[in-house]
Design a protein around this motif. Structure first.
Motif, PDB file in Angstrom:
ATOM      1  N   ASN A  61      97.016 -57.422  46.182  1.00 40.78           N
ATOM      2  CA  ASN A  61      98.278 -57.624  46.885  1.00 40.78           C
ATOM      3  C   ASN A  61      98.057 -58.380  48.189  1.00 40.78           C
ATOM      4  N   GLY A  62      99.067 -59.157  48.592  1.00 42.02           N
ATOM      5  CA  GLY A  62      99.086 -59.700  49.946  1.00 42.02           C
ATOM      6  C   GLY A  62      98.351 -60.990  50.189  1.00 42.02           C
ATOM      7  N   GLY A  63      98.272 -61.875  49.193  1.00 37.63           N
ATOM      8  CA  GLY A  63      97.605 -63.149  49.410  1.00 37.63           C
ATOM      9  C   GLY A  63      96.107 -63.004  49.595  1.00 37.63           C
ATOM     10  N   LEU A  64      95.471 -64.063  50.075  1.00 36.90           N
ATOM     11  CA  LEU A  64      94.017 -64.045  50.212  1.00 36.90           C
ATOM     12  C   LEU A  64      93.537 -62.960  51.167  1.00 36.90           C
ATOM     13  N   GLN A 136      96.409 -64.716  40.028  1.00 36.40           N
ATOM     14  CA  GLN A 136      97.773 -64.528  39.531  1.00 36.40           C
ATOM     15  C   GLN A 136      98.396 -63.244  40.076  1.00 36.40           C
ATOM     16  N   ASP A 137      97.560 -62.255  40.317  1.00 36.84           N
ATOM     17  CA  ASP A 137      98.019 -60.978  40.839  1.00 36.84           C
ATOM     18  C   ASP A 137      98.262 -61.052  42.343  1.00 36.84           C
ATOM     19  N   VAL A 138      97.285 -61.578  43.073  1.00 39.43           N
ATOM     20  CA  VAL A 138      97.361 -61.566  44.536  1.00 39.43           C
ATOM     21  C   VAL A 138      98.456 -62.479  45.071  1.00 39.43           C
ATOM     22  N   PHE A 139      98.886 -63.472  44.267  1.00 40.91           N
ATOM     23  CA  PHE A 139      99.960 -64.358  44.677  1.00 40.91           C
ATOM     24  C   PHE A 139     101.182 -64.243  43.762  1.00 40.91           C
ATOM     25  N   ARG A 140     101.361 -63.081  43.124  1.00 36.83           N
ATOM     26  CA  ARG A 140     102.556 -62.938  42.294  1.00 36.83           C
ATOM     27  C   ARG A 140     103.800 -62.969  43.188  1.00 36.83           C
ATOM     28  N   PRO A 141     104.937 -63.402  42.646  1.00 38.35           N
ATOM     29  CA  PRO A 141     106.145 -63.546  43.468  1.00 38.35           C
ATOM     30  C   PRO A 141     106.579 -62.225  44.099  1.00 38.35           C
ATOM     31  N   TYR A 142     107.293 -62.346  45.194  1.00 35.53           N
ATOM     32  CA  TYR A 142     107.761 -61.176  45.945  1.00 35.53           C
ATOM     33  C   TYR A 142     108.571 -60.231  45.069  1.00 35.53           C
ATOM     34  N   SER A 172      98.584 -49.677  45.411  1.00 32.50           N
ATOM     35  CA  SER A 172      99.108 -49.656  46.775  1.00 32.50           C
ATOM     36  C   SER A 172     100.521 -50.215  46.819  1.00 32.50           C
ATOM     37  N   VAL A 173     101.223 -49.867  47.894  1.00 27.39           N
ATOM     38  CA  VAL A 173     102.563 -50.386  48.178  1.00 27.39           C
ATOM     39  C   VAL A 173     102.568 -50.844  49.633  1.00 27.39           C
ATOM     40  N   GLY A 174     103.235 -51.954  49.891  1.00 23.29           N
ATOM     41  CA  GLY A 174     103.348 -52.456  51.256  1.00 23.29           C
ATOM     42  C   GLY A 174     102.542 -53.705  51.509  1.00 23.29           C
ATOM     43  N   SER A 175     101.354 -53.769  50.940  1.00 19.96           N
ATOM     44  CA  SER A 175     100.488 -54.913  51.192  1.00 19.96           C
ATOM     45  C   SER A 175     101.105 -56.225  50.715  1.00 19.96           C
ATOM     46  N   HIS A 176     101.871 -56.159  49.616  1.00 16.77           N
ATOM     47  CA  HIS A 176     102.463 -57.389  49.096  1.00 16.77           C
ATOM     48  C   HIS A 176     103.729 -57.778  49.853  1.00 16.77           C
ATOM     49  N   GLU A 177     104.025 -57.041  50.919  1.00 17.90           N
ATOM     50  CA  GLU A 177     105.134 -57.413  51.790  1.00 17.90           C
ATOM     51  C   GLU A 177     104.630 -57.969  53.117  1.00 17.90           C
ATOM     52  N   THR A 178     103.302 -58.149  53.223  1.00 16.96           N
ATOM     53  CA  THR A 178     102.735 -58.740  54.428  1.00 16.96           C
ATOM     54  C   THR A 178     102.854 -60.264  54.420  1.00 16.96           C
ATOM     55  N   LEU A 179     103.361 -60.811  53.300  1.00 18.76           N
ATOM     56  CA  LEU A 179     103.767 -62.207  53.201  1.00 18.76           C
ATOM     57  C   LEU A 179     104.857 -62.260  52.139  1.00 18.76           C
ATOM     58  N   PHE A 180     105.548 -63.392  52.016  1.00 16.25           N
ATOM     59  CA  PHE A 180     106.680 -63.500  51.099  1.00 16.25           C
ATOM     60  C   PHE A 180     106.395 -64.649  50.136  1.00 16.25           C
ATOM     61  N   VAL A 181     105.948 -64.307  48.926  1.00 16.19           N
ATOM     62  CA  VAL A 181     105.632 -65.330  47.920  1.00 16.19           C
ATOM     63  C   VAL A 181     106.916 -65.725  47.200  1.00 16.19           C
ATOM     64  N   ILE A 182     107.309 -66.986  47.368  1.00 13.21           N
ATOM     65  CA  ILE A 182     108.560 -67.472  46.788  1.00 13.21           C
ATOM     66  C   ILE A 182     108.387 -67.809  45.317  1.00 13.21           C
TER      67      ILE A 182
END
Length: 285
Positions: A61-64, A136-142, A172-182
């Motif tokens: 989650n959460g980009g690089l 594909q996972d770490v940059f999946r859309p928001y 985990s939850v929250g980490s993928h909201e530390t950026l917004f993948v369009i």
């Protein structure tokens, strides 16, 4: 253990680069991020056996930056110490794109994502952390931030079956909201690359080409590194998943491997759905 013939270890092929002193030196920085920046809440660590090899399977989650990974590492070391062997499988591209950072990752336990390295670590009675979904996972859309995405990769299933080790999901939850993948424009970027208009950086195919909003770029194109926003993170170690059959015969049974993979995705999604609900009850966002 070194899997090359040279006296100099190279590019993630050694289990011996892991350095407990380096890990200990990073703990204060991780602790500050854990307690003050991401304000992590965690549970489920009683599911980790006191000894023996195991395969921890996570969702990136959460980009690089993937801050939940670092926070889970911190939790592991503060609970079990820096001496207990644990390794993380890291994509080979990391050594090509950022050798210095990859070197530091090696010292904290990262090794090349290759079956030989995973098997060698498990044979040392170590724990092995793998994120099958990769880029594909770490940059999946928001809008898919609460979806388990393992990208159909089943190598970890075969590994667990051959080595006869349990799989323990880490979510985990929250980490993928530390950026917004369009979204992802990889196919378009790949076409431009084939035409010679846009060469890949370091000649490394990124596998994804996300468009995202985040620090420090604002609007970013491509898998650029990011500074995660200070969003609360909730992590959970789930109960071990044990299959009915193990061994080489089971690992070579295509239908059985698919069934095991589907079971893992289903179980992890159920656990993630529950964690999302628990996180909202504690701190809505």
């Amino acid at each position: 253990m070194k899997l090359n013939n040279s006296s100099t270890p190279e590019k993630g092929w050694s289990l011996d680069e892991r350095d407990p002193q380096v890990i200990a030196s990073l703990m204060p920085y991780w602790e500050w991020l854990y307690r003050h920046y991401f304000r992590v809440k965690t549970d489920g660590w009683h599911h980790i056996p006191s000894q023996g090899p195991m395969l921890l399977v996570g969702s990136h989650n959460g980009g690089l930056a993937s801050p939940d990974t670092a926070m889970m590492m911190y939790d592991w070391f503060r609970r079990f110490g820096t001496q207990r062997l644990t390794y993380g499988l890291m994509h080979p591209n990391a050594w090509a794109v950022n050798p210095s950072l990859a070197r530091l990752a090696e010292q904290t336990g990262a090794v090349r994502a290759h079956p030989k390295m995973a098997i060698a670590a498990l044979e040392r009675e170590a724990s092995v952390l793998v994120y099958p979904g990769g880029a594909q996972d770490v940059f999946r859309p928001y809008h898919d931030r609460h979806k388990i995405e393992l990208a159909g990769r089943k190598g970890f299933i075969k590994l667990a079956l051959r080595q006869e080790v349990p799989i323990i999901p880490a979510i985990s939850v929250g980490s993928h909201e530390t950026l917004f993948v369009i979204g992802d424009c990889y196919e378009q970027a790949k076409q431009l690359n084939e035409w010679g208009i846009m060469p890949w950086i370091h000649n490394v195919d990124p596998q994804v080409f996300p468009i995202y909003l985040g620090l420090p770029w604002g609007l970013a194109f491509g898998p650029l590194p990011n500074i995660p926003l200070p969003i609360p993170i909730y992590t959970r170690i789930c109960p071990p998943i044990v299959f009915e059959r193990y061994g080489r015969k089971a690992a070579n049974d295509h239908a059985y491997v698919n069934a095991c993979y589907n079971l893992i995705v289903t179980k992890m999604q159920q656990e993630l759905d529950q964690l999302v609900s628990d996180a909202k009850d504690n701190n809505p966002f």
